[in-house]
Design a protein around this motif. Structure first.
Motif, PDB file in Angstrom:
ATOM      1  N   PHE A  34       5.800   5.622   2.144  1.00 32.60           N
ATOM      2  CA  PHE A  34       5.155   6.636   3.073  1.00 32.60           C
ATOM      3  C   PHE A  34       4.679   7.968   2.341  1.00 32.60           C
ATOM      4  O   PHE A  34       5.161   8.160   1.214  1.00 32.60           O
ATOM      5  N   GLY A  35       3.619   8.366   2.588  1.00 36.29           N
ATOM      6  CA  GLY A  35       3.146   9.698   1.778  1.00 36.29           C
ATOM      7  C   GLY A  35       2.854  10.692   2.944  1.00 36.29           C
ATOM      8  O   GLY A  35       1.612  10.440   3.767  1.00 36.29           O
ATOM      9  N   GLN A  60       6.815   6.141  -7.115  1.00 38.15           N
ATOM     10  CA  GLN A  60       7.374   4.609  -6.519  1.00 38.15           C
ATOM     11  C   GLN A  60       7.430   4.057  -7.518  1.00 38.15           C
ATOM     12  O   GLN A  60       8.557   3.287  -7.897  1.00 38.15           O
ATOM     13  N   SER A  67       2.555   8.862  -5.108  1.00 41.02           N
ATOM     14  CA  SER A  67       2.842   7.393  -4.919  1.00 41.02           C
ATOM     15  C   SER A  67       3.368   6.989  -6.516  1.00 41.02           C
ATOM     16  O   SER A  67       3.817   5.942  -6.715  1.00 41.02           O
ATOM     17  N   GLN A  82      -1.749  11.796  -6.479  1.00 43.84           N
ATOM     18  CA  GLN A  82      -0.783  11.611  -5.282  1.00 43.84           C
ATOM     19  C   GLN A  82       0.789  11.153  -5.874  1.00 43.84           C
ATOM     20  O   GLN A  82       0.965  10.926  -7.091  1.00 43.84           O
ATOM     21  N   GLY A 111      -0.017   8.639   5.341  1.00 46.06           N
ATOM     22  CA  GLY A 111      -0.267   7.311   5.296  1.00 46.06           C
ATOM     23  C   GLY A 111       1.064   6.505   5.014  1.00 46.06           C
ATOM     24  O   GLY A 111       1.960   7.003   4.633  1.00 46.06           O
ATOM     25  N   ALA A 112       1.189   5.396   5.337  1.00 39.38           N
ATOM     26  CA  ALA A 112       2.323   4.419   5.189  1.00 39.38           C
ATOM     27  C   ALA A 112       1.706   2.971   5.397  1.00 39.38           C
ATOM     28  O   ALA A 112       0.815   2.480   5.511  1.00 39.38           O
ATOM     29  N   PHE A 136      -4.489   1.045   2.274  1.00 36.14           N
ATOM     30  CA  PHE A 136      -4.476   1.699   0.960  1.00 36.14           C
ATOM     31  C   PHE A 136      -4.059   0.467   0.166  1.00 36.14           C
ATOM     32  O   PHE A 136      -3.405  -0.471   0.809  1.00 36.14           O
ATOM     33  N   PHE A 147      -2.049  -0.079  -1.906  1.00 35.50           N
ATOM     34  CA  PHE A 147      -0.530  -0.575  -2.680  1.00 35.50           C
ATOM     35  C   PHE A 147       0.231  -0.833  -1.375  1.00 35.50           C
ATOM     36  O   PHE A 147       1.603  -0.773  -1.457  1.00 35.50           O
ATOM     37  N   THR A 148      -0.073  -0.591   0.008  1.00 37.03           N
ATOM     38  CA  THR A 148       0.460  -1.385   0.998  1.00 37.03           C
ATOM     39  C   THR A 148      -0.335  -2.152   1.840  1.00 37.03           C
ATOM     40  O   THR A 148      -1.478  -2.384   2.060  1.00 37.03           O
ATOM     41  N   ARG A 196      -6.297  17.510  -6.633  1.00 37.55           N
ATOM     42  CA  ARG A 196      -7.720  16.840  -6.394  1.00 37.55           C
ATOM     43  C   ARG A 196      -8.792  17.808  -6.337  1.00 37.55           C
ATOM     44  O   ARG A 196      -8.448  18.979  -5.847  1.00 37.55           O
TER      45      ARG A 196
HETATM   46  N1  DAH Z   1      -0.995   8.057  -1.786  1.00 42.46           N
HETATM   47  C1  DAH Z   1      -1.626   8.458  -0.268  1.00 42.46           C
HETATM   48  C2  DAH Z   1      -2.410   9.471  -0.525  1.00 42.46           C
HETATM   49  O1  DAH Z   1      -2.519  10.563  -1.158  1.00 42.46           O
HETATM   50  C3  DAH Z   1      -0.789   8.401   0.898  1.00 42.46           C
HETATM   51  C4  DAH Z   1       0.161   7.354   1.089  1.00 42.46           C
HETATM   52  C5  DAH Z   1      -0.301   6.312   2.030  1.00 42.46           C
HETATM   53  C6  DAH Z   1       1.417   7.085   0.576  1.00 42.46           C
HETATM   54  C7  DAH Z   1       0.476   5.243   2.030  1.00 42.46           C
HETATM   55  C8  DAH Z   1       2.236   5.832   0.553  1.00 42.46           C
HETATM   56  C9  DAH Z   1       1.622   4.973   1.464  1.00 42.46           C
HETATM   57  O2  DAH Z   1       3.266   5.783   0.047  1.00 42.46           O
HETATM   58  O3  DAH Z   1       2.341   3.733   1.616  1.00 42.46           O
HETATM   59  O4  DAH Z   1      -3.646   9.495   0.437  1.00 42.46           O
END
Ligand code: DAH
Length: 355
Positions: A324-325, A203, A200, A198, A300-301, A278, A280-281, A224
Motif C-alpha cells: 500500500f501507499g 518495495q 514503491s 513514488q 492505493g493498495a 496499479f 504492481f498490484t 512530481r
Molecule cells: N505508488 C502509488 C502512487 O504513488 C501508490 C500505491 C498504490 C502504492 C498501490 C502501493 C500500491 O504500494 O500497492 O500513486
C-alpha cells in the motif's frame, strides 16, 4: 625633610602596604586599607606628597619620579587584593544577599532574577507525523526502512511492472535528471536517473536484499512536477507498506489499514476499497477513509503482482503479499485540520510552532 628621608618614608609605606594588602581577606578590610594608603585627604601617600614641597628644586624631579613609582605600586597591590577577594566573594553568594560582595569585583550574580528562558525548537509537523506513523505501524510488526530519493528507472518503473509506454514514465510527469548515467537523457534507459515519483521503489529495494517473510514500511519524499495548489505540491511524502509471506490475504490488508487509520486519526474509522489499477498490484484498490461525513482518498493498495515478485527473484507460487501507499501530508492535514498543503512548506514559524 631631605630627599633621602622622603625616599625612605615612601619605601616603608610601600613595604607595609604590600604586606597588609597581601593579607587582607574581605572587602571591608580592603576598603579600610585603600583609604589608609591612598585616601585623597588623609591617606599616607597624600601626607608624604605634601612633604615634597620643602625639597629643593634640584631634588624635586627625582622625588616626583619616586613618588609616582610607589603610588603605582600601591595601586597595583590594591588591585590584586581586590581581584583575589572578588573571585572568592562571588562563589560565596547566598540568597538574601548577606555575603559581602565587592563593588569592584566584576558582574554580580542576582539569583533572585528570573532566568533566561531558552527558545525551544520543535519537529516539523510532517516529521512528527512520520514518527507517529512509524510508531503505529511498528506495533503492527512493520519495521521502517529507507531508500534513495534519486532513483533509476529499474526501481521506479521496470521492476514495478510499469512498461515503457506507460504514461507514468512520461518525462513531463517526472523529474528526470540530465546529469547521471550515460543514457540519462533517454527516459527509457535502465540507468536513467530521476527523483523518485513514488516510495514503491523501496518495495523493490527491500525484496532485492531480503528474503521473505518481509513486513516493512518506508516513509519519505517523492517528487512530481505538479503545479502547487491547496492540495498539490511538487514534493510530498508517502508511506509505503509491504507484507510478503506464504499466505497473506486482502482481508489482512484491509485490517491493517483500518487499524492504522483508527490509531492515527482516532475513533473507529471506516475504510472502503474501490477497485482500481496499479501495474504492481493485482487486484488493485483505492483506499478511502470515512472522515467528517465524507469519503476521503488516502492512497492505493493491492496484492503484489506476480511479475513484481519475479522481478526480485521471489517465487510467486510460494509467496504472496500486499502493498500500500498512503499520502503522509493528507493524513497530517486531516488530523490537524490543515487546509492548504503549501502552509506546510512555507517555513513560516508562526504557522509551524502551532504543532
Ligand atoms: N505508488 C502509488 C502512487 O504513488 C501508490 C500505491 C498504490 C502504492 C498501490 C502501493 C500500491 O504500494 O500497492 O500513486
Amino acid at each position: 625633610m631631605s630627599l633621602a628621608e622622603f625616599t625612605s618614608s615612601l619605601d616603608t609605606l610601600l613595604l607595609a602596604a604590600e604586606k597588609s594588602l597581601g593579607l587582607v581577606a574581605d572587602d571591608a578590610g580592603l576598603e579600610e586599607l585603600r583609604v589608609l594608603y591612598t585616601g585623597a585627604k588623609n591617606g599616607q601617600l597624600k601626607t608624604i606628597q605634601k612633604g615634597m614641597g620643602v625639597l629643593s628644586p634640584v631634588e624635586k624631579p627625582a622625588a616626583g619620579k619616586k613618588f609616582n613609582e610607589v603610588r603605582d605600586a600601591v595601586q597595583a597591590a590594591i588591585d590584586s587584593a581586590a581581584a583575589r577577594i572578588g573571585s572568592s566573594a562571588t562563589t560565596g553568594v547566598t540568597i538574601g544577599g548577606t555575603a559581602a560582595v565587592s563593588k569592584k569585583s566584576g558582574p554580580q550574580v542576582d539569583p533572585t532574577l528570573p532566568g533566561l528562558r531558552p527558545r525551544l525548537g520543535r519537529l516539523h509537523p510532517i516529521t512528527q507525523t512520520i514518527e507517529d506513523l512509524k510508531e503505529i505501524m511498528g506495533r503492527l510488526g512493520f519495521s521502517a526502512t529507507e531508500g534513495p530519493e534519486i532513483e533509476d528507472t529499474w526501481h521506479n518503473f521496470v521492476a514495478l511492472n510499469i512498461p515503457e509506454d506507460h504514461p507514468a514514465r512520461d518525462p513531463l510527469d517526472n523529474f528526470y535528471l540530465a546529469t547521471a548515467g550515460k543514457n540519462s537523457s533517454d527516459p527509457t534507459a535502465l540507468d536513467a536517473k530521476l527523483l523518485r515519483s513514488q516510495t514503491s521503489t523501496v518495495q523493490i529495494r527491500a525484496m532485492e536484499t531480503q528474503q521473505p517473510p518481509l513486513r516493512i514500511i518506508s516513509l519519505g519524499r517523492v517528487y512530481r512536477p505538479d503545479e502547487a495548489d491547496m492540495t498539490h505540491f511538487p514534493m510530498f511524502h508517502q508511506m509505503e507498506g509491504l507484507w510478503i509471506d506464504i499466505s497473506v490475504t486482502m482481508a489482512q490488508l484491509k485490517s491493517v489499514l483500518r487499524m492504522f487509520a483508527t490509531s492515527y486519526l482516532g475513533g473507529d474509522v471506516t475504510i472502503r476499497f474501490r477497485p482500481s489499477f496499479f501495474p504492481f498490484t493485482e487486484p488493485s484498490v483505492e483506499v478511502d477513509y470515512f472522515w467528517n461525513d465524507q469519503w476521503v482518498e488516502f492512497g492505493g493498495a493491492g496484492m503484489v503482482d506476480p511479475n513484481v515478485l519475479k522481478a526480485v527473484g521471489y517465487d510467486p507460487e510460494k509467496v504472496s503479499g500486499f502493498a500500500f501507499g498512503l499520502g503522509v501530508e493528507r493524513l497530517c492535514m486531516r488530523r490537524y485540520g490543515i487546509t492548504d498543503i503549501r502552509d506546510l512548506f512555507r517555513s513560516d514559524v508562526r504557522f509551524l510552532r502551532q504543532f
